[in-house]
Design a protein around this motif. Structure first.
Motif, short mmCIF file in Angstrom:
data_model
loop_
_atom_site.label_atom_id
_atom_site.label_comp_id
_atom_site.label_asym_id
_atom_site.label_seq_id
_atom_site.Cartn_x
_atom_site.Cartn_y
_atom_site.Cartn_z
N LYS A 75 0.81 -1.22 0.00
CA LYS A 75 0.00 0.00 0.00
C LYS A 75 0.84 1.27 0.00
O LYS A 75 0.45 2.29 -0.58
N THR A 76 2.00 1.23 0.64
CA THR A 76 2.80 2.45 0.80
C THR A 76 3.98 2.57 -0.15
O THR A 76 4.47 3.67 -0.38
N GLN A 77 4.45 1.44 -0.70
CA GLN A 77 5.70 1.47 -1.46
C GLN A 77 5.55 1.12 -2.93
O GLN A 77 6.45 1.41 -3.72
N LEU A 78 4.45 0.49 -3.30
CA LEU A 78 4.34 -0.01 -4.68
C LEU A 78 3.30 0.77 -5.47
O LEU A 78 2.38 1.36 -4.90
N PRO A 79 3.42 0.76 -6.80
CA PRO A 79 2.41 1.41 -7.63
C PRO A 79 1.08 0.67 -7.56
O PRO A 79 1.02 -0.48 -7.09
N GLU A 80 0.04 1.31 -8.03
CA GLU A 80 -1.28 0.69 -8.06
C GLU A 80 -1.21 -0.62 -8.85
O GLU A 80 -0.62 -0.68 -9.92
N GLY A 81 -1.79 -1.66 -8.30
CA GLY A 81 -1.72 -2.97 -8.94
C GLY A 81 -0.73 -3.91 -8.30
O GLY A 81 -0.66 -5.08 -8.64
N GLY A 82 0.07 -3.39 -7.34
CA GLY A 82 0.99 -4.25 -6.61
C GLY A 82 0.24 -5.24 -5.74
O GLY A 82 -0.89 -4.98 -5.32
N LYS A 83 0.83 -6.38 -5.47
CA LYS A 83 0.17 -7.43 -4.71
C LYS A 83 1.11 -8.00 -3.66
O LYS A 83 2.32 -8.15 -3.90
#
Length: 556
Positions: A349-357
């Motif tokens: 939620k805090t480190q990855l772009p939208e779509g990260g899992k």
């Protein structure tokens, strides 16, 4: 790909800082490329320097981004996807056992030096690699050959694998037959690797006159691989200059290319090693595109009118545990505790772009073989404390290494990601000793040698087969992990030998379940890395494998 992976670690460890490369002064191009300068040059910024102009000597994504524009393999991946398609071979087939591979080659293909491409050229390349000697047999130099084809005609290194390559026969000018000793899950995908791209036989003759040398851990690569002029492939661009001082590589359109000609005459790859630096260069009009956009910058750039496409997820980020470095890690409860202590969702939620899992296993769910039945370790600080107490390790102290001066597709902000995980571990009662190390060669050398009890690494797949992920780490003993568990190794290798595709996928699922019962490390996340282009650019199709074809680029 390939992209840095634990395997990529091997070649890059020895690749001293070498620069990327370009021609004229990009600042003359004007704001967003709209003013000044012609539209015959496309400038793209990567996060790191290439190590070699010969992809056979490399295993890192920054090198392959450059060489992919100039060299082609027998097979390729469809533009923007992970499906195997014809490359220099229009068609291919194998015998039922998967040990004899027949390639029907394209006609009318020329190398950059004017030599004709044919089956004899294919065999000259494979025999060249198979007969490497001396330092070329180091896994730091020939990682991908050893990963795909095993060892050499005469292994000089006792740690070199048993050779699987048997022979290459030019049946006629347009038919090459490659035989291997045993079937492998790495084929046919391995035939698409840049490290096995085809070079001009004339160039190979020059390569053979030069040696790679080693002194301790430092490797000196042959001169031909460090300056433009000798290497010759069949791709839409040819490499014409490597200005290491300016960290730029320049390529020029190859007008005799067999396929669709490149739309832009000159292609320049430049190294800018910070996310902010790359963004500012794009906004200033000094470059026309860049890779690995910081997640926080995506919406900003889109709001300013830039094209910021996001690749599909095809990577994994993990925390590795080296059991031989810290005896506490030999205890299953300790490994389980560390897994429960880390808040994967918080990192996503805090480190990855939208779509990260958040990850549950050592491959993303986009790879065939992903299992929804693996043992999971949800974030639970109290559970972590209970497991540490059960193991007698309530006062566990552990060193945690993390890299500096780098951005990777799976790891956009290494220090920030490290700090979050350090805080999580400390909440569970673990005393963490941080150790920051420069990415190349220090960090990569240390993790490969098993010198870090905990460390952060990742992998971007080379092709869509589960073995390309779990086989990279868990097919046998590896210093990075420092354990020897026959059950894990047997599960992975058994899956690789299943010839039926559907059966192999099921075997990979079982292997993933076995791995996560043992929990050798903590798979953290899978990320969709973003790539940015100037407002006046028609970008190429973005690839989940980070294998963009820049011949597709044009200016509006």
């Amino acid at each position: 790909m390939r992209i840095f992976k634990s395997g990529a670690v091997r070649a890059i460890t020895a690749a001293v800082a070498v620069g990327l490369i370009a021609t004229g002064c990009a600042s003359e191009r004007g704001k967003d490329g709209d003013k000044g300068g012609d539209k015959d040059t496309f400038v793209f910024a990567g996060a790191g320097d290439p190590g070699s102009l010969d992809p056979a000597l490399a295993s890192d994504g920054e090198t392959f981004r450059v060489t992919r524009q100039a060299f082609e393999a027998l097979l390729e991946h469809e533009s923007g996807g992970s499906k195997l398609v014809g490359g220099l071979a229009e068609k291919w087939s194998s015998n039922p056992e998967g040990t004899v591979w027949t390639f029907n080659l394209r006609k009318g293909v020329k190398f950059h030096d004017g030599e004709a491409f044919n089956a004899a050229a294919v065999c000259a390349n494979y025999d060249h690699w198979f007969n490497w000697k001396g330092t070329y047999q180091s896994s730091a130099v020939s990682y991908y050959w050893q990963s795909i084809m095993g060892g050499f005609a005469k292994n000089e290194d006792k740690e070199a694998p048993k050779p699987n390559y048997k022979s290459c026969t030019a049946k006629d000018d347009n038919t090459a037959v490659i035989e291997v000793n045993e079937p492998s899950a790495n084929l046919p995908g391995g035939f698409s690797l840049q490290a096995l791209a085809i070079h001009s036989p004339k160039a190979l003759e020059e390569y053979a006159k030069q040696d790679a040398t080693a002194k301790g851990d430092a490797i000196t690569y042959p001169k031909y691989s460090q300056e433009a002029g000798t290497v010759a492939g069949t791709g839409p661009y040819k490499i014409t200059k490597w200005n290491k001082g300016n960290k730029e590589v320049t390529l020029e359109r190859f007008d005799d290319y067999w396929g669709d000609k490149a739309k832009v005459k000159n292609l320049v790859f430049r190294t800018i090693d910070t996310e902010a630096g790359r963004r500012q260069a794009l906004q200033a009009g000094d470059i026309d595109g860049y890779d690995l956009v910081a997640p926080a910058d995506v919406k900003t750039l889109e709001g300013e009118g830039y094209e910021v496409p996001t690749r599909d997820v095809f990577n994994i980020f993990y925390v590795g545990m080296t059991q031989s470095k810290n005896p506490a890690l030999k205890k299953l409860e300790v490994r389980q505790a560390i897994s429960h202590a880390i808040d994967r969702e918080g990192i996503v939620k805090t480190q990855l772009p939208e779509g990260g899992k958040a990850a549950s296993q050592f491959m993303p769910d986009t790879v065939a073989g992903f299992s929804d039945k693996v043992k999971t370790y949800p974030f639970d600080t109290n559970k972590a404390k209970e497991l540490l107490k059960k193991a007698g390790e309530e006062k566990l102290k552990i060193e945690f290494c993390y890299p500096t001066e780098v951005t990777r597709p799976y790891m956009p902000a290494p220090q920030d990601m490290f700090e979050r995980m350090k805080a999580d571990l400390e909440k569970a009662g673990i005393t963490v000793t941080p150790k920051a190390m420069k990415w190349a060669p220090d960090y990569l050398d240390a993790t490969e040698a098993g010198s870090c009890a905990l460390h952060m690494l990742g992998w971007t797949g080379d092709f869509n087969d589960g073995y390309n992920f779990i086989g990279t780490w868990f097919a046998g003993p590896d210093k990075q992990w420092g354990f020897n568990d026959k059950k894990v190794f047997d599960a992975v290798n058994a899956a690789s030998k299943v010839t039926d595709p559907a059966g192999r996928v099921e075997a990979y699922k079982k292997a993933n379940e076995t791995i996560m019962e043992y929990v050798p490390g903590v798979p953290i996340s899978a990320s969709p890395p973003a790539i940015a282009f100037a407002k006046n650019v028609n970008p190429p199709k973005v690839s989940p494998l980070t294998q963009e074809n820049f011949a597709e680029v044009s200016f509006k």
